[in-house]
Enzyme design. Structure first.
Site, PDB file in Angstrom:
ATOM      1  N   ASP A  77       0.841  -1.201   0.000  1.00 14.78           N
ATOM      2  CA  ASP A  77       0.000   0.000   0.000  1.00 14.78           C
ATOM      3  C   ASP A  77       0.877   1.253   0.000  1.00 14.78           C
ATOM      4  OD1 ASP A  77      -2.230   1.789   0.327  1.00 14.78           O
ATOM      5  OD2 ASP A  77      -3.301   0.180   1.337  1.00 14.78           O
ATOM      6  N   TYR A 116     -11.785   5.852  -3.429  1.00 11.88           N
ATOM      7  CA  TYR A 116     -10.648   4.929  -3.349  1.00 11.88           C
ATOM      8  C   TYR A 116      -9.370   5.724  -3.078  1.00 11.88           C
ATOM      9  CZ  TYR A 116      -8.316   0.557  -4.836  1.00 11.88           C
ATOM     10  OH  TYR A 116      -7.607  -0.618  -4.900  1.00 11.88           O
ATOM     11  N   HIS A 159      -8.343  -3.769   7.393  1.00 16.39           N
ATOM     12  CA  HIS A 159      -7.418  -2.918   6.638  1.00 16.39           C
ATOM     13  C   HIS A 159      -7.996  -1.512   6.649  1.00 16.39           C
ATOM     14  CE1 HIS A 159      -4.526  -1.992   3.317  1.00 16.39           C
ATOM     15  NE2 HIS A 159      -5.464  -1.121   2.973  1.00 16.39           N
ATOM     16  N   HIS A 215       1.790   3.310  -3.197  1.00 14.34           N
ATOM     17  CA  HIS A 215       0.975   4.403  -3.741  1.00 14.34           C
ATOM     18  C   HIS A 215       1.533   5.768  -3.349  1.00 14.34           C
ATOM     19  CE1 HIS A 215      -2.234   1.872  -5.260  1.00 14.34           C
ATOM     20  NE2 HIS A 215      -2.400   1.298  -4.085  1.00 14.34           N
ATOM     21  N   SER A 251     -11.041   0.918   1.997  1.00 18.83           N
ATOM     22  CA  SER A 251     -10.157   1.503   0.983  1.00 18.83           C
ATOM     23  C   SER A 251     -10.286   3.014   0.894  1.00 18.83           C
ATOM     24  CB  SER A 251     -10.459   0.913  -0.399  1.00 18.83           C
ATOM     25  OG  SER A 251     -10.609  -0.475  -0.343  1.00 18.83           O
TER      26      SER A 251
END
Length: 337
Positions: free
Chosen positions: A15, A288, A197, A18, A168
């Protein structure tokens, strides 16, 4: 908690991709993976931010291949399992086999929260490889707790032994999390684990993770310095400090994690990973989180506000995989000025 040990799943090297447009060097990966391993996390997820084979025009090209990154991490760990992420339609079972050969032993098979049925082949194949196989229901805020539980049940039926609630968009609060875990627990077999998450867009990443554990969650995703999409994930060192205060067993070295966050990860950020105008808009609009950098690029190109683009994406209920629509939305906004 009943004295059980939490499974700590680090996502800094997936992650976190990003946050720096998928540009970790192999030496970055080795240093961060070794520090995490020394701090005794249970697993370290490694891949392009959008999973195996995510390196593309749509999502952004990575500095290295997934396999190079996975091999670099696998070479330096002694304790932690190497995990990876696969989104059906981006990665294939062939990519999964290659990742396994490179050293990945855990796979999280990720779908939009209402599309679990596309994961059957990948989950079944991961189980055949002997991998720790996790179902990962992204954008979990976009469906009801009851529907999410039905999707989780599908993944369990395909062979997943752990199912994740994945925020997300960093859009949920503690009540949202509790409702979803209660629904999952009511639907899944007692032996099927659950995971959380979180994203920190509303500054609730740690609070939501704590709420999940209080509802019986087994695995927690977090990243050093919160390195991740949007305002980042639940910051690992902060979650561990809070878990310590609660008397929870986690098996990790808090001070080693604090050092790794500040000495290894924070210096890599070319844009601060924090709650600010743009990342707060992500969480508020339920967008997102990995859309952030793409939206900022489009805003600069077309003379727009990134917040306006993000809010419009939220109104249109865009989901992961629709990054190509960001430019369309930007052009619509510019033409309507």
């Amino acid at each position: 908690m009943n004295g059980k040990k939490l499974y700590i799943s680090d996502v800094t090297l997936r992650d976190g991709m990003h946050a720096i447009r998928h540009q970790y060097s192999l030496e970055n990966v080795r240093q961060i993976a070794k520090a995490l391993d020394d701090a005794r996390v249970d697993s370290i997820e490694v891949a392009h931010g959008d999973g195996l084979q995510g390196s593309s025009f749509n999502y952004g090209f990575g500095a290295h291949s997934d396999l190079e990154w996975i091999e670099a991490a696998a070479d330096v760990v002694k304790h932690a399992k190497i995990a990876t992420l696969l989104l059906p339609g981006i990665g294939t079972i062939h990519d999964l086999k290659n990742a396994w050969q490179a050293g990945a032993r855990v796979v999280r098979v990720a779908t939009h929260c209402t599309e679990a049925d596309v994961s059957a082949q990948h989950i079944q194949y991961a189980r055949e490889l002997g991998m720790d196989t996790v179902g990962f229901l992204m954008m979990s805020h976009m469906t009801t707790p009851e529907n999410l539980a039905k999707q989780a049940k599908l993944m369990e039926g395909y062979g997943a032994t752990c199912i994740y609630v994945v925020d997300s968009g960093g859009a949920m609060n503690m009540s949202d999390i509790r409702d979803r875990f209660r629904a999952l627990k009511a639907e899944l077999k007692p032996e099927t684990q659950t995971g959380m998450h979180a994203h920190h867009n509303l500054s609730l990443g740690v609070a939501n993770s704590i709420a999940a554990v209080e509802e019986g969650c087994d695995r927690i995703d977090a990243s050093l310095a919160g390195m991740g999409a949007g305002a980042g994930n639940a910051p690992l060192e902060v979650f561990i400090a809070a878990a310590d205060k609660l008397g929870w067993q986690h098996g990790t070295d808090l001070y080693a994690l604090m050092d790794a966050a500040d000495d290894l990860v924070r210096p890599l950020q070319d844009r601060p990973v924090r709650v600010d105008r743009e990342t707060l808009a992500l969480g508020y609009a339920g967008v997102y989180s990995s859309f952030l950098r793409h939206c900022e690029t489009a805003a600069a190109r077309y003379g727009l506000s990134a917040v306006d683009i993000l809010v419009e994406l939220g109104k249109r209920r865009m989901v992961g995989g629709q990054e190509d629509m960001i430019v369309d939305v930007a052009l619509d906004l510019r033409n309507n000025k």
